[in-house]
Enzyme design. Structure first.
Site, PDB file in Angstrom:
ATOM      1  N   ARG A   1      10.896  -8.978   7.346  1.00 31.24           N
ATOM      2  CA  ARG A   1      11.640 -10.118   6.805  1.00 31.24           C
ATOM      3  C   ARG A   1      13.127 -10.022   7.149  1.00 31.24           C
ATOM      4  O   ARG A   1      13.810 -11.030   7.289  1.00 31.24           O
ATOM      5  CB  ARG A   1      11.414 -10.209   5.292  1.00 31.24           C
ATOM      6  CG  ARG A   1      11.871  -9.008   4.527  1.00 31.24           C
ATOM      7  CD  ARG A   1      11.249  -8.907   3.137  1.00 31.24           C
ATOM      8  NE  ARG A   1       9.856  -8.454   3.187  1.00 31.24           N
ATOM      9  CZ  ARG A   1       9.086  -8.325   2.106  1.00 31.24           C
ATOM     10  NH1 ARG A   1       9.543  -8.628   0.902  1.00 31.24           N
ATOM     11  NH2 ARG A   1       7.834  -7.917   2.229  1.00 31.24           N
TER      12      ARG A   1
ATOM     13  N   LYS B   1       5.739   5.227   5.421  1.00 35.88           N
ATOM     14  CA  LYS B   1       4.360   4.890   5.058  1.00 35.88           C
ATOM     15  C   LYS B   1       3.537   6.176   4.953  1.00 35.88           C
ATOM     16  O   LYS B   1       3.751   7.106   5.726  1.00 35.88           O
ATOM     17  CB  LYS B   1       3.731   4.019   6.150  1.00 35.88           C
ATOM     18  CG  LYS B   1       4.208   2.590   6.193  1.00 35.88           C
ATOM     19  CD  LYS B   1       3.498   1.835   7.311  1.00 35.88           C
ATOM     20  CE  LYS B   1       4.041   0.427   7.484  1.00 35.88           C
ATOM     21  NZ  LYS B   1       3.754  -0.461   6.351  1.00 35.88           N
TER      22      LYS B   1
HETATM   23  N1  BES Z   1       4.021  -4.263   8.889  1.00 34.82           N
HETATM   24  C1  BES Z   1       3.885  -4.260   7.495  1.00 34.82           C
HETATM   25  C2  BES Z   1       2.840  -5.223   6.981  1.00 34.82           C
HETATM   26  C3  BES Z   1       1.410  -4.948   7.387  1.00 34.82           C
HETATM   27  C4  BES Z   1       0.665  -4.032   6.690  1.00 34.82           C
HETATM   28  C5  BES Z   1       0.835  -5.650   8.413  1.00 34.82           C
HETATM   29  C6  BES Z   1      -0.657  -3.788   7.066  1.00 34.82           C
HETATM   30  C7  BES Z   1      -0.476  -5.417   8.786  1.00 34.82           C
HETATM   31  C8  BES Z   1      -1.208  -4.477   8.109  1.00 34.82           C
HETATM   32  C9  BES Z   1       5.207  -4.600   6.811  1.00 34.82           C
HETATM   33  O1  BES Z   1       6.356  -4.302   7.501  1.00 34.82           O
HETATM   34  C10 BES Z   1       5.234  -3.838   5.543  1.00 34.82           C
HETATM   35  O2  BES Z   1       5.252  -2.645   5.615  1.00 34.82           O
HETATM   36  N2  BES Z   1       5.186  -4.539   4.415  1.00 34.82           N
HETATM   37  C11 BES Z   1       5.140  -3.943   3.148  1.00 34.82           C
HETATM   38  C12 BES Z   1       6.128  -4.642   2.264  1.00 34.82           C
HETATM   39  C13 BES Z   1       6.393  -3.933   0.963  1.00 34.82           C
HETATM   40  C14 BES Z   1       7.196  -2.667   1.209  1.00 34.82           C
HETATM   41  C15 BES Z   1       7.159  -4.849   0.053  1.00 34.82           C
HETATM   42  C16 BES Z   1       3.737  -4.089   2.597  1.00 34.82           C
HETATM   43  O3  BES Z   1       3.089  -5.108   2.868  1.00 34.82           O
HETATM   44  O4  BES Z   1       3.272  -3.160   1.941  1.00 34.82           O
HETATM   45 ZN    ZN Z   2       7.123  -2.394   7.221  1.00 38.82          ZN
END
Ligand code: BES
Ligand code: ZN
Ligand code: MG
Length: 506
Positions: free
Chosen positions: A352, A278
């Protein structure tokens, strides 16, 4: 621990809190207040210094023998007040008072409120609002002055006749238990990720079993996880130096042959994104990526404390998602517990993956229903903001009940879609399914495609028949992050505990 009492003659009170409707004013409960006070409030109203408008509040110092300070809080128009608003208003009043270092407080509950929300519910939600508002995570503050003082006594004042004392008492007791579960979940969420590891989370679950003999907790090690074939969970945790765990909490509150409800919670103790790292700004608050796990633990704590006669199982796949030489990679193909293969497109879509193995494991229980909670997608947060969470399910009955019960206690859910197009978008060229996908573009509809991915693991992989009724809650609102609000301090808010409790106890 706050002590709650009803109509107690208190000698020394820091402040009296009086919630007032804009369109009802004082009429209704003036007879409960001492004369000087009633006169004073009437004057404030007449001068329009305070009009009872929603979320308005005013402190006054008065010349009364009984009360020195009064806090008037506005409830707005009677017909417009929701439980959610009410809890925010009461919470705000207590949080303000606590910040002023008042810790012995009286609160007036007018008849009109008791009638509007029913006695037990009103008192329960009042206690929940107060306990949530006055919770603070200040363990790491080293200066004494920076610590928040703890609330000591709350006395509820009202024109309560004998027939309702029992309801008042149960309202207080149950509110206290429920808030205990909510704050427990928040506390787990607020603990920094150096401490909050999968092992730490597992120990918290073991602690629950120690405190209650009807709870059985089992924690699976990496070797056991591997033996079960949970290839997705194992892969996600591989880049971390902290050991991955699979946590099982069982509560048998009624005949063992009654099928349990299973709750699955996402327990990523820190989500760096893994090799699909990230960006810095997006990594902040990712200690909260275990709030699904925290909420299901909070819920089972409450349900067992309330001694509900239901069978409930909590499953928590828990790992830390980190980059490292041994991390799983984009292009990897993993095998989940049910034998299905998963192509990895992005290691940041890890929630997931770990849930997939949890959902497969749930099949063992032949469950009545499975509900998963997860901080799964940024997309759900973008869609709904921080006040509502998304719910995805093919089961109309579950969703109707959840939404209604959520509204009744102020945790709002909004149904978002599942369907063929979302499932289609997750098909892989090289495996049974891939871990990211969008409809009409890689970034479109991704809260729903994430849910469709989970749905795949609730079904038989050959026939597509569903293994059990299932609902998924994407906890878009489960954090307030670094800001906090008037009625709740910064950090985790425990969303999901209350709605799960109401759903599973009814
Ligand atoms: N933990 C995150 C989702 C999240 C983001 C929760 C911000 C709360 C606040 C999750 O694991 C994630 O990173 N999801 C990605 C998925 C994408 C790579 C398809 C997302 O939501 O960007
Ligand atoms: Zn994630
Ligand atoms: Mg490891």
């Amino acid at each position: 621990m706050t002590k709650y009492s009803i109509n107690k003659e208190n000698k020394k009170i820091d402040c009296l809190i009086i919630p007032i409707f804009e369109d009802v004013g004082l009429d209704n409960f003036s007879k409960n207040l001492d004369k000087d006070l009633a006169k004073f409030v009437a004057k404030v109203f007449a001068n329009k210094d305070f009009e009872g408008k929603k979320k308005q509040s005013s402190f006054f110092y008065i010349d009364s023998t009984k009360y020195e300070r009064v806090l008037l809080v506005g409830l707005g128009k009677e017909k417009d007040l929701s439980i959610k608003n009410y809890k925010e208003i009461i919470g705000t009043a207590f949080l303000i008072s606590q910040n002023k270092k008042y810790n012995k407080l009286n609160l007036v509950l007018s008849n009109i409120l008791l009638k509007k929300f029913e006695v037990k519910r009103l008192v329960q939600e009042t206690v929940v609002a107060i306990e949530i508002a006055t919770y603070a995570y200040d363990e790491f503050k080293t200066k004494k002055d920076d610590k928040i003082i703890r609330l000591e006594e709350v006395n509820l004042l009202g024109d309560f006749d004998k027939t309702i004392t029992k309801n008042l008492q149960t309202g207080i007791e149950e509110g206290f238990i429920i808030a205990g579960g909510v704050n427990f979940a928040r506390h787990l969420g607020n603990i920094p990720p150096t401490i909050m590891t999968p092992t730490y989370l597992a120990n918290e679950a073991l602690q629950l079993a120690k405190a209650n003999k009807n709870i059985k907790t089992k924690v699976l090690s990496e070797a056991e996880i591997e033996k079960l074939g949970m290839g997705c969970l194992l892969a996600v945790g591989r880049g971390s130096k902290h050991e991955t765990k699979f946590i099982i909490v069982e509560y048998w509150g009624t005949d063992k042959d009654k099928k349990p409800s299973v709750l699955v919670g996402k327990g990523i103790t820190f989500d760096s994104g893994g090799l699909s790292l990230k960006p810095g700004d997006y990594m902040i608050d990712m200690k909260f990526d275990m709030l699904g796990a925290a909420s299901v633990l909070g819920a089972i704590k409450v349900l067992t404390d309330l001694k509900v006669k239901k069978n409930i199982v909590v499953l928590i796949p828990s790992a830390e998602n980190m980059p490292g030489g041994d991390s799983y990679r984009p292009d990897d193909i993993l095998t989940a517990m049910n034998g299905a293969t998963v192509e990895i497109k992005n290691t940041d879509a890890e929630g997931r993956l770990i849930l997939a193995d949890g959902l497969c494991y749930a099949t063992k229980y032949e469950p009545k229903e499975v509900i998963d909670l997860a901080t799964l997608t940024g997309a759900c947060m973008s869609a709904l903001g921080l006040e509502k969470s998304g719910i995805f399910t093919p089961e109309d009955k579950i969703v109707e009940k959840m939404i209604d019960l959520g509204e009744a206690i102020g945790e709002n859910l909004w149904r978002l879609p599942l369907g063929e197009e979302y499932s289609e978008a997750m098909k892989s060229e090289v495996a049974d399914i891939k871990n990211t996908g969008g409809v009409g573009g890689e970034r479109y509809g991704t809260a729903s495609t994430a849910a469709a991915f989970l749905q795949f693991f609730t079904q038989d992989k050959e026939t597509g028949e569903k293994n059990y009724p299932w609902a998924h809650i994407d906890l878009a609102s489960a954090i307030y992050g670094s800001k906090g609000k008037a009625h709740i301090r910064a950090g985790a808010n425990g969303f999901g505990v209350q709605v799960l409790v109401e759903y599973l106890r009814s």
